[in-house]
Design an enzyme around this catalytic site. Structure first.
Site, short mmCIF file in Angstrom:
data_model
loop_
_atom_site.label_atom_id
_atom_site.label_comp_id
_atom_site.label_asym_id
_atom_site.label_seq_id
_atom_site.Cartn_x
_atom_site.Cartn_y
_atom_site.Cartn_z
N TYR A 1 0.83 -1.21 0.00
CA TYR A 1 0.00 0.00 0.00
C TYR A 1 0.86 1.27 0.00
O TYR A 1 1.94 1.28 0.60
CB TYR A 1 -0.88 0.00 1.25
N TRP B 1 1.18 5.77 -1.50
CA TRP B 1 0.88 6.77 -2.53
C TRP B 1 1.92 6.82 -3.64
O TRP B 1 1.64 7.31 -4.71
CB TRP B 1 0.77 8.15 -1.87
#
Ligand SMILES: Nc1nc2c(c(=O)[nH]1)N[C@H]1C(S)=C(S)[C@@H](COP(=O)(O)OP(=O)(O)OC[C@H]3O[C@@H](n4cnc5c(=O)[nH]c(N)nc54)[C@H](O)[C@@H]3O)O[C@H]1N2
Ligand SMILES: Nc1nc2c(c(=O)[nH]1)N[C@H]1C(S)=C(S)[C@@H](COP(=O)(O)OP(=O)(O)OC[C@H]3O[C@@H](n4cnc5c(=O)[nH]c(N)nc54)[C@H](O)[C@@H]3O)O[C@H]1N2
Ligand SMILES: [Mo]
Length: 771
Positions: A112, A114
């Site tokens: 996970y 950005w």
């Protein structure tokens, strides 16, 4: 002669013309399209900092010795530089070994985070495609941002959270029609400046100016005054964190008992109000959810709660907004569900500019129009392994293979993970209770990380592949607004770093799947293919993109908005409100579910069939507050994206005493002998960290605010003697699912205490650059 270059580069916080001389960044100029650029761009000046960048493949010394019992020193060992061939051989053979011994479900590729904004060099797509080509991996579902809301909202509204956030209400309609907005947790603060996948023009400032001119009354319920911009002149009401549901219930109670609930709306568009009403009136549990009750929980005077209810009743077009922060907390499903119920009782859902704004105040929600077609993407392929975990349950998974847990009506079992592959995220930034994560992280045989910088996750790996950054490669940036922009290479790779794509090509080759992974394409061929896919999809929607050659050569962002027929009322909610029988919602009842028989049938004690106020294990009313009397919120940092480039000057200049700045109320500081600028220790029974104190009456008494993102910089302990030197709040937060339903992260349910610190405080730069 110096080698100079200037190119447009796209980031999650906007597009910038970046100028380099011999590879060093010497200029950062916002794109001419951006009317209100984010200052975060200043961090790009430090993107090539050699103290923090990873220059060549590295292997943890203990791992290189081949002793698989030495996982205990993961995160503490030194690293040994190796050649690319050696690193790729080691990486591919460890993957092969785990595949053969345990099967592909033993590989965790949830990865996970950005990462960066481009469509092609999107690290998650890269790692997922690679792992799919070699037989699959255990995945993760949902996000750290909104897991609880992502699971509850489809039950209530029959659409995913993104659709609900995008279409329930828009700012341009709010400016025109809304006369009263009650905002829980934020409307339009700096969090709106960052959009996943980048943006062409920041509209937040002009929008809030327009809102201020329009005279919409804004009431902000939040522990921190700047959660609403000063020009909105919002009334600021402080409530104990995590008590918003009690406040909303009391408003609902007042509406019901003063005959002000919109019964026609309730009958026509919702299901289950009567069941909920029994709870509201105390018929089902002998607790009347009136203003006095909510006052005793939230600390807001009962008269204020009744005043809010009366104001909402007399408003023509009332709006309730709710920030995602409220659901990154224990029972985080409840505030989102209850906000929808409250707006339904007001009868304002579906009114232009009214109703409910979900995940408001962040990521540009409500500010931008998305294109009416799908952007091209780097295809991930299909994962042959069906196993997945809710993303924030990673430490539990690593510590309890074979352990059971519930998720959205399912009973599940944690897989036995032996290899973790991370690319494009920083779990030692984003996860809660980092001491626990550190222990969990020692469980698998192998940890492989692709990173550009020596983040804590890279420092906790066995094999580190140095990734290049968006300054060092070509890409396309588009996603969350109406712009598409080239992002061009403006400097050579740092050291021996390579793109994630090249790293996975190297591993694919050794695992015999190179052709399947790369399809024989190089970087520019993929970029062009992704553009062409966008071009074709746009054309089908009646929108004309320039040819790739024009787009790339011209090098400017392209705005498609003028070609988009923005029909504001053509969306799921407007259609439902127009004709609820023909355009039913995709919920089991076809209506807004105030009572969900599905959720009720799961039989959970921490998420019932309708919204409920649940006592929390950590809030200012908990028994635990006798030991740890301050509620810590750990919001997003205003001056960076999470942990990205925290080493840069623009992020460091706001530190205090070289540590992250913690904001506390002068009263709380005074009784502890804390003054502004002082070095402090924040602690509870999970961990402790240092920070620099900032006193402000913009934060309510009893609450402290320590933003996320200071690079994790711990001492050698992970138990009661642990001390993190830099101000990372996640050594204090609890690693606990929001509820049995969504198992989201509960970062904002966190009690701590704080004291002046007189002990040894080592210099951060020295610790973070020691290899
Ligand atoms: N206590 C607390 N914790 C929180 C939150 C909170 O409110 N409170 N918020 C949560 C939320 S909402 C989120 S979204 C998460 C954010 O958590 P993350 O998304 O994990 O945080 P980032 O710092 O953005 O991490 C991105 C990492 O990817 C690396 N990277 C960038 N580009 C590339 C690339 O091209 N390739 C590779 N291989 N790496 C790259 C960067 O160097 C950086 O280390 O944090 C969560 N954690
Ligand atoms: N500059 C910058 N912007 C960002 C990001 C970043 O890293 N940097 N990250 C982006 C990401 S990934 C996300 S998911 C979004 C997150 O967006 P949000 O979740 O909205 O952001 P937070 O900063 O965690 O919280 C916003 C405010 O909520 C308030 N709050 C906290 N707890 C409570 C509560 O219990 N009740 C009430 N009423 N208020 C409360 C706090 O005062 C806090 O300032 O932000 C995005 N925007
Ligand atoms: Mo997020």
């Amino acid at each position: 002669m110096k080698n100079s270059k200037k190119e447009l580069v796209g980031t999650h916080w906007g597009a910038y013309w970046v100028e380099t001389e011999d590879g060093a960044v010497v200029g950062v100029e916002p794109s001419q399209n951006d009317s209100n650029p984010s200052p975060i761009g200043n961090l790009l000046y430090d993107a090539k900092d050699s103290d923090y960048r990873i220059s060549q493949p590295m292997v943890r010394s203990g791992y290189l010795k081949g002793d698989s019992n030495n996982r205990q020193s993961r995160g503490m060992d030194s690293f040994v530089p190796v050649s690319w061939d050696k690193a790729l051989d080691l990486g591919s053979s460890s993957i092969k070994k785990v595949k053969e011994k345990y099967g592909n479900s033993a590989i965790f590729g949830g990865s996970y985070g950005w990462s960066s904004a481009g469509r092609f060099h999107h690290a998650q797509s890269q790692v997922h495609r690679f792992l799919n080509r070699i037989g699959g991996y255990t995945a993760s579902v949902n996000t750290y941002s909104h897991a609880a809301a992502e699971v509850i909202i489809p039950h209530v509204l029959g659409v995913d959270l993104a659709t609900a956030g995008d279409y329930l209400v828009k700012y341009d309609e709010i400016v025109k029609h809304c006369d009263l907005c009650i905002s829980f947790g934020g409307i339009g603060n700096f969090n709106n400046q960052v959009l996943s996948g980048g943006l062409g023009d920041h509209r937040d400032k002009t929008t809030f100016e327009n809102l201020s001119i329009a005279g919409t009354e804004v009431i902000s319920i939040s522990p921190f005054r700047p959660d609403s911009p000063p020009n909105l002149k919002a009334e600021w009401i402080t409530a104990k964190p995590c008590t918003d549901v009690a406040i909303m219930l009391a408003i609902a109670h007042h509406l019901e008992t003063s005959d002000s609930a919109d019964q026609d709306f309730i009958n026509r568009y919702t299901v289950g109000y009567d069941e909920f009403k029994k709870y509201l009136l105390g018929h089902s549990d002998n607790v009347v959810k009136d203003a006095d009750w909510a006052a005793s929980i939230s600390g807001i005077p009962a008269s204020d709660i009744e005043r809010l209810a009366d104001k909402l009743t007399s408003a023509v077009c009332p709006l309730i907004t709710i920030s995602p922060s409220l659901q990154r907390a224990e029972h985080g499903e409840q505030p989102f569900w209850m906000a929808v119920v409250l707006a339904a009782m007001l009868g304002s859902i579906g009114k232009p500019g009214g109703g409910v704004g979900l995940k408001w105040g962040s990521n540009g929600v409500g500010l931008y129009h998305k294109v009416p077609f799908k952007w091209g993407r780097f295809p991930q392929g299909k994962n042959p392994i069906s196993e997945s975990i809710p993303v924030a349950r990673i430490a539990d998974m690593l510590l309890n293979p074979g352990g059971t847990y519930t998720y959205n009506g399912e009973n599940r079992t944690y897989p036995d993970i032996q290899l973790v592959y991370w690319a494009g995220g920083n779990p030692f930034h984003h996860h809660q209770d980092l001491n626990k994560l550190r222990r969990a992280w020692r469980e698998p045989e192998t940890v492989i990380v692709n990173e550009s910088v020596w983040s804590a996750t890279a420092r906790h790996a066995d094999i580190v592949f140095p990734a290049n950054t968006f300054l060092e490669r070509n890409d396309i940036v588009c996603r969350s607004d109406s712009y598409i922009s080239p992002s061009k290479q403006v400097s050579e790779n740092f050291g021996e770093s390579r793109s994630d794509y090249e790293i996975f090509c190297g591993l694919s080759e050794r695992l015999g799947v190179l052709n399947e992974f790369s399809e024989g394409r190089d970087e520019m061929e993929w970029v062009e293919a992704i553009y062409h896919e966008s071009f074709d999809n746009a054309e089908k929607a009646g929108i004309k993109l320039p040819t790739f050659e024009d787009f790339w050569e011209k090098g400017d962002p392209v705005n498609l908005e003028s070609q988009m027929k923005i029909s504001k009322r053509d969306n799921f909610i407007a259609r439902f409100i127009d004709d609820p029988n023909r355009n039913q919602l995709r919920t089991p009842s076809g209506k807004i579910e105030i009572f969900s028989s599905n959720i009720d049938s799961f039989g959970y004690t921490d998420c019932l069939g309708h919204p409920v106020w649940f006592e929390k294990s950590e809030w200012l009313g908990a028994q635990r507050a006798a030991h740890y009397p301050l509620h810590m919120i750990s919001p997003q940092p205003h001056n960076r994206l999470h942990s990205q480039f925290d080493f840069g000057d623009f992020s460091r200049k706001d530190k205090t005493n070289g540590r992250e700045t913690v904001t506390l109320n002068p009263e709380d500081a005074h009784i502890r002998g804390i003054t502004s600028g002082m070095l402090v220790r924040i602690f509870n029974d999970r961990g402790a960290c240092l920070a620099g104190a900032h006193l402000s009456d913009h934060i309510m008494q009893g609450v402290i605010r320590l933003p996320t993102g200071a690079w994790y910089c711990p001492n050698e302990f992970d138990g009661p003697d642990s001390l993190e030197y830099h101000g990372n709040p996640n050594v204090l937060t609890v690693d606990k699912g929001t509820s049995s339903l969504s198992q989201g992260p509960s970062a904002h349910s966190c009690l701590v205490d704080i004291e002046p610190y007189k002990g040894h405080a080592p210099e951060i730069h020295e610790l973070l650059t020691k290899r």
